[in-house]
Design a protein around this motif. Structure first.
Motif, PDB file in Angstrom:
ATOM      1  N   ASN A  49      -7.578 117.527-136.488  1.00  9.80           N
ATOM      2  CA  ASN A  49      -8.463 118.681-136.328  1.00  9.80           C
ATOM      3  C   ASN A  49      -7.786 119.824-135.599  1.00  9.80           C
ATOM      4  OD1 ASN A  49     -11.167 119.826-136.577  1.00  9.80           O
ATOM      5  ND2 ASN A  49     -11.201 119.717-134.343  1.00  9.80           N
ATOM      6  N   GLU A  69     -16.533 108.411-131.224  1.00 12.81           N
ATOM      7  CA  GLU A  69     -17.374 108.990-130.176  1.00 12.81           C
ATOM      8  C   GLU A  69     -17.034 110.418-129.774  1.00 12.81           C
ATOM      9  OE1 GLU A  69     -16.045 105.961-130.138  1.00 12.81           O
ATOM     10  OE2 GLU A  69     -17.503 104.479-129.466  1.00 12.81           O
ATOM     11  N   ASP A  70     -15.805 110.852-129.951  1.00 12.76           N
ATOM     12  CA  ASP A  70     -15.472 112.217-129.531  1.00 12.76           C
ATOM     13  C   ASP A  70     -16.325 113.235-130.271  1.00 12.76           C
ATOM     14  OD1 ASP A  70     -13.730 111.764-127.478  1.00 12.76           O
ATOM     15  OD2 ASP A  70     -11.911 112.083-128.635  1.00 12.76           O
ATOM     16  N   PRO A  82     -18.234 115.643-133.463  1.00 22.54           N
ATOM     17  CA  PRO A  82     -17.914 116.639-134.486  1.00 22.54           C
ATOM     18  C   PRO A  82     -16.938 117.718-134.049  1.00 22.54           C
ATOM     19  CG  PRO A  82     -20.159 116.936-133.678  1.00 22.54           C
ATOM     20  CD  PRO A  82     -19.671 115.641-133.123  1.00 22.54           C
ATOM     21  N   THR A  83     -16.830 117.965-132.749  1.00 24.68           N
ATOM     22  CA  THR A  83     -15.847 118.953-132.291  1.00 24.68           C
ATOM     23  C   THR A  83     -14.417 118.489-132.559  1.00 24.68           C
ATOM     24  OG1 THR A  83     -15.962 117.922-130.096  1.00 24.68           O
ATOM     25  CG2 THR A  83     -17.290 119.916-130.450  1.00 24.68           C
ATOM     26  N   HIS A  84     -14.255 117.198-132.758  1.00 25.14           N
ATOM     27  CA  HIS A  84     -12.918 116.638-132.947  1.00 25.14           C
ATOM     28  C   HIS A  84     -12.702 116.052-134.339  1.00 25.14           C
ATOM     29  CE1 HIS A  84     -12.896 117.210-128.682  1.00 25.14           C
ATOM     30  NE2 HIS A  84     -11.743 116.614-128.485  1.00 25.14           N
ATOM     31  N   GLN A  85     -13.755 115.977-135.136  1.00 25.89           N
ATOM     32  CA  GLN A  85     -13.660 115.326-136.449  1.00 25.89           C
ATOM     33  C   GLN A  85     -13.364 116.350-137.534  1.00 25.89           C
ATOM     34  OE1 GLN A  85     -17.556 113.661-136.253  1.00 25.89           O
ATOM     35  NE2 GLN A  85     -16.915 111.823-135.140  1.00 25.89           N
ATOM     36  N   PRO A  86     -12.227 116.228-138.190  1.00 28.44           N
ATOM     37  CA  PRO A  86     -11.896 117.197-139.234  1.00 28.44           C
ATOM     38  C   PRO A  86     -12.806 117.045-140.448  1.00 28.44           C
ATOM     39  CG  PRO A  86     -10.281 115.425-139.193  1.00 28.44           C
ATOM     40  CD  PRO A  86     -11.185 115.204-138.023  1.00 28.44           C
ATOM     41  N   PHE A 109     -20.706 118.756-140.888  1.00 21.62           N
ATOM     42  CA  PHE A 109     -19.946 118.284-139.742  1.00 21.62           C
ATOM     43  C   PHE A 109     -20.312 116.839-139.437  1.00 21.62           C
ATOM     44  CE2 PHE A 109     -19.762 122.917-139.191  1.00 21.62           C
ATOM     45  CZ  PHE A 109     -18.395 123.065-139.062  1.00 21.62           C
ATOM     46  N   SER A 119     -21.260 112.282-133.242  1.00 22.14           N
ATOM     47  CA  SER A 119     -20.702 111.460-132.174  1.00 22.14           C
ATOM     48  C   SER A 119     -21.368 110.087-132.201  1.00 22.14           C
ATOM     49  CB  SER A 119     -20.951 112.155-130.827  1.00 22.14           C
ATOM     50  OG  SER A 119     -20.573 111.325-129.755  1.00 22.14           O
ATOM     51  N   GLY A 120     -20.583 109.045-132.229  1.00 18.73           N
ATOM     52  CA  GLY A 120     -21.127 107.690-132.231  1.00 18.73           C
ATOM     53  C   GLY A 120     -20.013 106.705-132.537  1.00 18.73           C
ATOM     54  N   LYS A 121     -20.341 105.445-132.573  1.00 18.59           N
ATOM     55  CA  LYS A 121     -19.337 104.458-132.956  1.00 18.59           C
ATOM     56  C   LYS A 121     -18.925 104.705-134.397  1.00 18.59           C
ATOM     57  CE  LYS A 121     -20.597 100.791-129.751  1.00 18.59           C
ATOM     58  NZ  LYS A 121     -21.768 101.438-129.082  1.00 18.59           N
ATOM     59  N   ASP A 129     -20.974 103.096-137.081  1.00 19.24           N
ATOM     60  CA  ASP A 129     -22.326 103.669-137.195  1.00 19.24           C
ATOM     61  C   ASP A 129     -22.295 104.957-138.009  1.00 19.24           C
ATOM     62  OD1 ASP A 129     -23.134 101.592-135.626  1.00 19.24           O
ATOM     63  OD2 ASP A 129     -23.508 102.799-133.816  1.00 19.24           O
ATOM     64  N   ILE A 130     -21.255 105.752-137.787  1.00 17.95           N
ATOM     65  CA  ILE A 130     -21.187 107.032-138.511  1.00 17.95           C
ATOM     66  C   ILE A 130     -20.891 106.780-139.986  1.00 17.95           C
ATOM     67  CG2 ILE A 130     -20.317 109.391-138.421  1.00 17.95           C
ATOM     68  CD1 ILE A 130     -19.062 108.807-135.722  1.00 17.95           C
ATOM     69  N   LYS A 175     -24.094 105.687-141.507  1.00 18.18           N
ATOM     70  CA  LYS A 175     -25.061 106.788-141.614  1.00 18.18           C
ATOM     71  C   LYS A 175     -24.782 107.628-142.858  1.00 18.18           C
ATOM     72  CE  LYS A 175     -25.965 111.243-139.299  1.00 18.18           C
ATOM     73  NZ  LYS A 175     -27.426 111.410-139.144  1.00 18.18           N
TER      74      LYS A 175
END
Lengths: 681, 681
Positions: free
Chosen positions: B440, B472-473, B475-479, B633, B636-638, B641-642, B645
């Protein structure tokens, strides 16, 4: 340090440690080190947890966003809508307490985590406050006087964006900005001696900041308090309070990188609690005195808001016009009938560069919409972003403008500009921030554009010189991938208008947007006003510009400068027995949000569709079967020479249109819009 | 100032003015102001125009690249392969003299223009020199001692990237770096008082630089010379020579923004020539004494190279091993048999995160390939970019490493890292620079990645944490948009390997590349080793990983972590009567360069193709008919789990695969690879 200070600070520490431990993920180090600063700061801030949107509240930005456990603990203590259960679901899917601060959480002003941007947002929040104060305060009525506070760390200071924003903040003499630098000498790789030994205080002083040193911020609450009071008295420059802290204070590995980004071990938390006088067997335990203390702080804030409301009531009587405007802006509504200010055009109007048409729109709008505040990254005469008689936003003592001015000289600081615009937008008061640069250099600000989109801040980029049409400056300045890059970003409009009506549409939709930022890509070169365009049609993001007299055998879909080119190509094609529809698609995002029925009326089944855009073809297959574009870098030369070289001419387009029709002859073509399912949105 | 100095300097000025005038486009202001500095510097530099690639030449970087007319004039005077006719075709299509410096022009070290990057490239060039010197010099043999010089202006200093690179240069104590700051107080918007009044000298001193002031650099050649000599003596820190100049010196609008970016008027040039003792009626006229003077300078350089060659011949006798390696590296060839160092895997190997597999590859390669030099933007323990027993590249007096070390602690400076890698790569000696950060945050460096691709510098980004799989970091860190962004850039590989063999392939192709940089996107989470993968197949960019036992009714094409997911989905689909081919497509760029025949053997006509990648779907329609991706986007989660989802599960993929087959039933599908024409490439 009083007993309650000690208790509160240590309670922040143990609760933050529990929060990170329970999540089994997160950053305990900075919360443990910065707890005293957080305690002092929040004890002195003005806000009301019952009304987190009060316009004159002090703002707080956690630029080292990974320390978010600290912020959540504070918000919980202070009575924001954040319970102990929310802390217990830290970093879990669907919680109010994601892994980095997000604007959606009550009490969080801006989404942070990407380093360097939070402190830059803070500069924007401070600019906004200075502007609102200068616009609405009257000799007897201080309607706006809030401070903007920020915490930041070594990571933020290493990032270039912090340089850009802090340098500008110094220039602008923003006395309402107070930032705490967590000088803990540790980053992820280890001791900062490995990579970062600049003299941060000296650097900030070089920008024009005041710097106050607090040698022992692990325990010296009095020194932090007195620094804060001094900073608040410094009215003509931003202040940095340099707090020397121990990362992971109290833990067994305090002062090392190992406490930065991993939960403390259970036995470490146990000894921490014991050391600080807490019961190691209890988790998420908060003494009532701590709540009582912070609720008193919040009650003072609630009282301050009440007093402010009564002040505003008097203001309303004395200055009804200003108060009405203030209230309208608070409500987020643009002035009644503002759309009438938007110019419209007919083919009789002369050919004009869309950057010039953008200048006209902006000039028409600023007078009627006081919440527009814009600027350029030192390309004012190229971006044409400054209206006649604009007053610069400058410190009044500079003689160069006023804080009530609405034109910001951002300097050559694209990323800083982007992050500052986010801060301005996040301030509220319906502020509509725009910023100009070359389209190619919006990429320098990619990190800020991403956060605008992620956190729903509707800022506007005026991105001129949008293709090889800029000519001689050459491939270093000619965007190729830029539109694709930003079209791929969720929640972002990327406008590329083809004429004056489409420019008006781009501004109309962008200014009406509550949550979606936009980039408006504009030409350097002149473009004819099109037959068939209108503000209304273009506002849909895509529409049929013109249909041939008989059934179309080809559809050309184009944007910006390639629309008028495609109209000329369609003429040639018609003569060659290929009746051609021309579709203008100025904004993918808005078009995607139309009904499938409408979209398929524009790009139906059964007809080959060819895209024409003089940038990368990447992404166009979403709408077209063949794609005429530039999948290479541009070239330095006269714009027309470059267009000719790459065959972006009526003949070059027509030739490929004919090839497209020939190639797909006999195929039963589906519109690319036909999809068995939608992706996750 | 001697007569020849005066003549040469004024000749630079009038020739630059003529050059810009003839082009009717360009920037005369900085060449007029910086002519004395250019004259002094080039008179003292070591280079040989007859052999512009001599490894021990001094490097020069024009960071304020818009002043390129100045550089072309100097190269012409000095006898590089650049004629008066080339000057006359300045900024014309196909000329050797494009609007900003491009590496292709003889004598131009790096492509500049995008502000702030040139000075950062210079830091990279200086790092490279320090590394080469520490690696190959011996007590009696100074094989490498060249300096890196740079010109930069206010624009460069405003840009954040200059902060990042200059701060690191100070930390690294690069005494071989000397930069001239053109302090002319003018930028495009006007006087720098409008936007930039920081104390640049103080800021650079805060970074650990030496700063030498030259109050009058318009005429005081002696002061410039003496500053340069002093700078060359300063061995333990970089030096900035702050030259106060008048932009457009000699023109009627000298000292104003109007001379920055537009040609001088003919009458202005006439008075300029008159003032400087030139014939106003003559254009592109160069007195022979000027050529004589500069050719003498170049002759001294040629002599220096000759001496160096003789020194190297002796070195070769004394240190045959080192000399052989030096010569191999000069030739641009990797060590014989290096590919054997690449690990390969079978499905019996344990599931492993691709970032971990990348660590293994790097560790295996560094021992055998001395030209690999890498680092991380303060994410070493996350990127896993540092091999066991690595020595840091650090100033020896720090006690933290050596200049012969090959691991660079870049700090949280992604853009700076990118631009520095470009400088290292441009130095030559086959240096292979890599840098780590989260995928990212490669976006923070978008401007540098673009210049790597444009100027053909094969640097490597080790981009870990490549999706929502980072957890967990949040959406600010997920490309989301990142892969699309970089896939849209010409001449860039964007690898997203699915297992160990593909990781090896990514490094193999990236290291073999002469002109194409790469980004290698890697997971945080573990992935199984695949049946059907191999280094050889993956090196093609895309291949059939597995075919069903009967004719495929569906093709799933995926990358990275979604390949093993697609294999599981294919099992479910097979059971439901939909035999499914799985294609792995780790790099679009390499796949696109295969023959159409090969590509269509992978993605043929007649079968519906569905893409699966847990980032934006934007761009996938190039290869697939339906697209399963994430056009929003993350969260944040395990990680699991994401993924659940968003239905990135075997069942979620299988469901959409079945829907795709149903939707396109009865359609005669063409492969999206079928195209009537190719775009401009």
């Amino acid at each position: 340090m009083s007993d309650i200070d000690t208790l509160a600070i240590n309670c922040i520490r143990v609760l933050a440690a529990d929060t990170v431990r329970k999540a089994d993920s997160g950053h305990p180090g900075a919360p443990l080190g910065m707890a005293p600063a957080a305690h002092v700061l929040f004890s002195n801030m003005k806000f009301n947890p019952q009304d987190p949107e009060w316009t004159n509240r002090d703002r707080f930005v956690l630029s080292n966003g990974h320390a978010v456990a600290l912020q959540y603990v504070m918000l919980h203590f202070l009575g924001y809508d954040l319970t102990l259960d929310d802390l217990k679901s830290f970093r879990q899917l669907g919680s109010k307490t994601p892994g980095h601060p997000e604007r959606e959480t009550p009490g969080v002003e801006v989404t942070t985590g990407p380093l360097g941007q939070g402190i830059s947002n803070a500069v924007g929040l401070a600019i906004a406050q200075a502007n609102i104060a200068a616009t609405y305060n009257k000799p007897d009525f201080t309607i706006s006087d809030n401070y903007t506070y920020s915490f930041f760390g070594d990571g933020c200071m290493m990032e270039g964006v912090s340089h850009e924003a802090c340098s500008l903040a110094g220039h602008l003499k923003l006395g309402n900005l107070i930032a705490f630098y967590d000088d803990n000498k540790i980053s992820i790789d280890g001791n900062t001696a490995l990579e970062f030994d600049e003299d941060v205080a000296k650097r900030l002083q070089a920008y024009g900041w005041e710097v106050i040193d607090v040698p022992n911020a692990d325990t010296d609450v009095a020194a932090i308090s007195s620094a804060l009071q001094k900073a608040k008295q410094t009215k003509d420059k931003p202040t940095c309070i340099q707090i020397h802290t121990t990362i992971g204070y109290g833990s067994v590995n305090a002062g090392t990188a190992s406490v930065h980004g991993s939960p403390l071990k259970p036995e470490d938390i146990a000894q921490l609690k014991k050391k600080f006088g807490f019961d190691p067997k209890k988790f998420f335990a908060v003494p009532q005195q701590v709540y009582d203390y912070y609720h008193k702080v919040s009650a003072a804030g609630a009282k301050a808001e009440k007093e402010w409301k009564s002040l505003f009531a008097s203001y309303k009587k004395a200055y009804p016009k200003e108060a009405a405007e203030y209230e309208r802006r608070q409500s987020g509504k643009l002035p009644e009938g503002w759309e009438k200010l938007l110019p419209s055009y007919t083919p009789a109007d002369p050919a004009t560069a869309t950057r010039k048409l953008s200048e006209t729109v902006l000039s028409d709008l600023v007078a009627g919409i006081p919440e527009i505040i814009g600027g350029s990254a030192d390309l004012t005469p190229s971006n044409l972003t400054r209206w006649k008689n604009a007053v610069d936003f400058q410190p009044p003592q500079s003689g160069l403008g006023e804080y009530s001015g609405r034109y910001i000289r951002y300097g050559v600081r694209e990323f800083g500009m982007g992050a500052i615009m986010n801060g301005i937008s996040a301030y509220g008061m319906n502020l509509k921030a725009y910023g100009g640069t070359f389209l190619n250099f919006v990429s320098y600000a990619a990190g800020a554009v991403r956060l605008s989109a992620l956190s729903g801040l509707p800022v506007i980029w005026v991105a001129t010189h949008d293709s090889i049409g800029l000519g001689e400056d050459g491939p270093t300045h000619q965007p190729i991938e830029t539109l694709a890059h930003f079209r791929a970003l969720p929640n972002l409009m990327v406008w590329r208008p083809a004429d004056g009506n489409e420019v008006s549409a781009a501004y109309k939709v962008s200014l009406e947007s509550d949550r979606t930022p936009s980039i408006i890509a504009l030409t350097r070169q002149g473009l004819p006003e099109l037959k068939g365009s209108s503000v209304e049609k273009a506002s849909k993001g895509g529409y049929v510009l013109q249909d041939p007299s008989s059934t179309a055998k080809l559809i050309i879909v184009a944007t910006g400068s390639e629309v008028s080119l495609s109209v000329k190509a369609a003429e040639l094609l018609e003569k060659r027995g290929i009746p051609t529809r021309v579709v203008s698609l100025p904004d993918f995002f808005s078009f995607d949000h139309q009904s499938l029925e409408y979209k398929k009326s524009v790009l139906p089944d059964g007809v080959p569709i060819m895209s024409v855009e003089v940038l990368t073809t990447f992404g166009w297959s979403k709408y077209s079967h063949s794609h005429f574009g530039l999948d290479r870098f541009g070239a330095s030369g006269k714009a027309n020479d470059i267009f000719n070289k790459f065959e972006f001419t009526p003949e070059g387009v027509a030739k490929r249109g004919a090839a497209t029709v020939g190639f797909f002859k006999g195929s039963k073509l589906l519109s690319p819009l036909d999809q068995p399912f939608t992706s996750i949105q």
